[in-house]
Design a protein around this motif. Sequence first.
Motif, PDB file in Angstrom:
ATOM      1  N   GLY A  95      -0.840   6.436  -5.045  1.00 26.14           N
ATOM      2  CA  GLY A  95      -2.210   6.247  -5.512  1.00 26.14           C
ATOM      3  C   GLY A  95      -2.962   5.092  -4.884  1.00 26.14           C
ATOM      4  N   SER A  96      -2.526   4.647  -3.719  1.00 24.92           N
ATOM      5  CA  SER A  96      -3.262   3.577  -3.032  1.00 24.92           C
ATOM      6  C   SER A  96      -4.309   4.190  -2.107  1.00 24.92           C
ATOM      7  CB  SER A  96      -2.303   2.729  -2.197  1.00 24.92           C
ATOM      8  OG  SER A  96      -3.055   1.877  -1.348  1.00 24.92           O
ATOM      9  N   PRO A  97      -5.478   3.561  -1.999  1.00 21.35           N
ATOM     10  CA  PRO A  97      -6.459   4.036  -1.021  1.00 21.35           C
ATOM     11  C   PRO A  97      -6.117   3.587   0.397  1.00 21.35           C
ATOM     12  CG  PRO A  97      -7.329   2.152  -2.204  1.00 21.35           C
ATOM     13  CD  PRO A  97      -5.987   2.441  -2.809  1.00 21.35           C
ATOM     14  N   ARG A 142       0.501  -7.902  -5.839  1.00 21.08           N
ATOM     15  CA  ARG A 142       0.617  -9.204  -5.176  1.00 21.08           C
ATOM     16  C   ARG A 142       1.342 -10.194  -6.082  1.00 21.08           C
ATOM     17  NH1 ARG A 142      -1.965 -14.129  -5.411  1.00 21.08           N
ATOM     18  NH2 ARG A 142      -3.245 -13.428  -7.147  1.00 21.08           N
ATOM     19  N   ARG A 143       0.937 -10.198  -7.386  1.00 22.05           N
ATOM     20  CA  ARG A 143       1.438 -11.266  -8.251  1.00 22.05           C
ATOM     21  C   ARG A 143       1.745 -10.841  -9.685  1.00 22.05           C
ATOM     22  NH1 ARG A 143       1.622 -16.611  -7.723  1.00 22.05           N
ATOM     23  NH2 ARG A 143       1.398 -17.938  -9.557  1.00 22.05           N
ATOM     24  N   ALA A 144       0.845 -10.059 -10.320  1.00 23.61           N
ATOM     25  CA  ALA A 144       1.051  -9.743 -11.746  1.00 23.61           C
ATOM     26  C   ALA A 144       0.468  -8.389 -12.112  1.00 23.61           C
ATOM     27  CB  ALA A 144       0.418 -10.820 -12.614  1.00 23.61           C
ATOM     28  N   PHE A 155       6.880  -6.658  -5.103  1.00 22.69           N
ATOM     29  CA  PHE A 155       5.829  -7.617  -4.738  1.00 22.69           C
ATOM     30  C   PHE A 155       5.397  -7.421  -3.295  1.00 22.69           C
ATOM     31  CE2 PHE A 155       7.707  -9.468  -8.459  1.00 22.69           C
ATOM     32  CZ  PHE A 155       6.656 -10.110  -9.093  1.00 22.69           C
ATOM     33  N   GLY A 156       4.095  -7.556  -3.067  1.00 25.48           N
ATOM     34  CA  GLY A 156       3.561  -7.467  -1.713  1.00 25.48           C
ATOM     35  C   GLY A 156       2.048  -7.456  -1.795  1.00 25.48           C
ATOM     36  N   HIS A 157       1.407  -8.007  -0.789  1.00 23.84           N
ATOM     37  CA  HIS A 157      -0.063  -8.032  -0.807  1.00 23.84           C
ATOM     38  C   HIS A 157      -0.585  -7.454   0.511  1.00 23.84           C
ATOM     39  CE1 HIS A 157      -4.005  -8.906  -1.989  1.00 23.84           C
ATOM     40  NE2 HIS A 157      -4.148 -10.118  -1.465  1.00 23.84           N
ATOM     41  N   GLY A 158      -0.430  -8.213   1.605  1.00 26.71           N
ATOM     42  CA  GLY A 158      -0.841  -7.683   2.903  1.00 26.71           C
ATOM     43  C   GLY A 158       0.004  -6.458   3.250  1.00 26.71           C
ATOM     44  N   ASN A 201       1.740  -0.924   1.023  1.00 25.68           N
ATOM     45  CA  ASN A 201       2.984  -1.296   0.349  1.00 25.68           C
ATOM     46  C   ASN A 201       3.514  -0.203  -0.577  1.00 25.68           C
ATOM     47  OD1 ASN A 201       3.162  -3.881   1.538  1.00 25.68           O
ATOM     48  ND2 ASN A 201       1.518  -4.592   0.188  1.00 25.68           N
ATOM     49  N   THR A 202       2.607   0.455  -1.267  1.00 25.18           N
ATOM     50  CA  THR A 202       3.044   1.499  -2.211  1.00 25.18           C
ATOM     51  C   THR A 202       3.654   2.668  -1.447  1.00 25.18           C
ATOM     52  OG1 THR A 202       1.106   0.831  -3.478  1.00 25.18           O
ATOM     53  CG2 THR A 202       2.305   2.742  -4.273  1.00 25.18           C
ATOM     54  N   GLU A 203       3.023   3.006  -0.341  1.00 29.35           N
ATOM     55  CA  GLU A 203       3.556   4.103   0.482  1.00 29.35           C
ATOM     56  C   GLU A 203       4.926   3.728   1.053  1.00 29.35           C
ATOM     57  OE1 GLU A 203       0.763   5.992   3.189  1.00 29.35           O
ATOM     58  OE2 GLU A 203       2.433   6.618   4.468  1.00 29.35           O
TER      59      GLU A 203
HETATM   60  C1  LIG Z   1      -9.252  -3.991  -6.284  1.00 31.07           C
HETATM   61  C2  LIG Z   1      -7.912  -4.656  -6.240  1.00 31.07           C
HETATM   62  C3  LIG Z   1      -7.366  -5.170  -7.411  1.00 31.07           C
HETATM   63  C4  LIG Z   1      -6.111  -5.784  -7.404  1.00 31.07           C
HETATM   64  N1  LIG Z   1      -5.593  -6.255  -8.578  1.00 31.07           N
HETATM   65  C5  LIG Z   1      -4.385  -6.865  -8.577  1.00 31.07           C
HETATM   66  C6  LIG Z   1      -3.815  -7.349  -9.798  1.00 31.07           C
HETATM   67  O1  LIG Z   1      -4.334  -7.187 -10.884  1.00 31.07           O
HETATM   68  N2  LIG Z   1      -2.620  -7.989  -9.718  1.00 31.07           N
HETATM   69  C7  LIG Z   1      -1.972  -8.201  -8.518  1.00 31.07           C
HETATM   70  O2  LIG Z   1      -0.926  -8.806  -8.513  1.00 31.07           O
HETATM   71  N3  LIG Z   1      -2.450  -7.686  -7.364  1.00 31.07           N
HETATM   72  C8  LIG Z   1      -3.644  -7.026  -7.364  1.00 31.07           C
HETATM   73  N4  LIG Z   1      -4.153  -6.509  -6.205  1.00 31.07           N
HETATM   74  C9  LIG Z   1      -3.316  -6.559  -4.984  1.00 31.07           C
HETATM   75  C10 LIG Z   1      -2.566  -5.250  -4.727  1.00 31.07           C
HETATM   76  O3  LIG Z   1      -1.881  -4.783  -5.861  1.00 31.07           O
HETATM   77  C11 LIG Z   1      -1.569  -5.448  -3.576  1.00 31.07           C
HETATM   78  O4  LIG Z   1      -2.254  -5.864  -2.410  1.00 31.07           O
HETATM   79  C12 LIG Z   1      -0.751  -4.231  -3.272  1.00 31.07           C
HETATM   80  O5  LIG Z   1       0.297  -4.570  -2.376  1.00 31.07           O
HETATM   81  C13 LIG Z   1      -1.581  -3.135  -2.629  1.00 31.07           C
HETATM   82  O6  LIG Z   1      -0.778  -2.017  -2.360  1.00 31.07           O
HETATM   83  P1  LIG Z   1      -1.082  -1.039  -1.136  1.00 31.07           P
HETATM   84  O7  LIG Z   1      -0.740  -1.788   0.118  1.00 31.07           O
HETATM   85  O8  LIG Z   1      -0.204   0.124  -1.369  1.00 31.07           O
HETATM   86  O9  LIG Z   1      -2.529  -0.681  -1.228  1.00 31.07           O
HETATM   87  C14 LIG Z   1      -5.387  -5.883  -6.173  1.00 31.07           C
HETATM   88  C15 LIG Z   1      -5.947  -5.355  -5.003  1.00 31.07           C
HETATM   89  C16 LIG Z   1      -7.182  -4.744  -5.018  1.00 31.07           C
HETATM   90  C17 LIG Z   1      -7.753  -4.162  -3.751  1.00 31.07           C
END
Ligand SMILES: Cc1cc2nc3c(=O)[nH]c(=O)nc-3n(C[C@H](O)[C@H](O)[C@H](O)COP(=O)(O)O)c2cc1C
Length: 188
Positions: free
Chosen positions: A8-10, A123-125, A155-158, A15-17
Amino acid sequence: MKTIAIVGSPRKKGNTEILARHALKAIEEEGITTELVSLAGLEIKPCTACMVCKKEERCPLEDDLFPIYLKMKESDGIILASPVYFGSATASIKALMDRTGYIAYNNGRVFEGKVGGSLVVARRAGQNFTFAQLNYWFQIQGCFTPGSTYWNIAFGHGKGEVSQDEEGLKTAWNFAKHVAFLIKKLKA
Ligand SMILES: Cc1cc2nc3c(=O)[nH]c(=O)nc-3n(C[C@H](O)[C@H](O)[C@H](O)COP(=O)(O)O)c2cc1C
């Protein structure tokens, strides 16, 4: 035997994929066919409560949902994977859960007895809440949801950062092995 993972990631190849592909690899190793469907770039409109699916097994909204519903219906295992967005699952996977869930629920409860569960990245919570949010869907559909060695969170952000979360990957892997185990037991 087949398992489908819906991401469900755009963000394609995010990271989800990565986490979902890792889980599917563990399932494939057990001789089960897998398919990953990314919602990135697809249109999944929110449910309008028109109630058409209470009478017929279809959704009148014109978008990309119905072929995914059919793939879920033909699968023995379903994995829903989402990043955390403001403490919650993404809007697109929630729309998919609402609509496929309502079609299935009202047309012979066709997801009943399937094996399933969820995977969550942030990323964090917010992972635990989102994990619970996704798991509620499996419970009401009558699916069997196996556990793992931890809750299925990572956990992961970028893009790609989740690959460094060894425990997150291991948890997804162990969960997937349990999914495969259960599918094989149920099909035996
Ligand atoms: C609109 C938006 C809201 C987010 N909200 C949160 C959040 O509530 N908590 C958190 O830890 N990370 C949050 N993130 C970070 C994402 O969960 C994180 O980057 C994740 O790895 C993204 O997964 P993807 O690479 O599959 O898209 C948010 C990111 C976006 C774009």
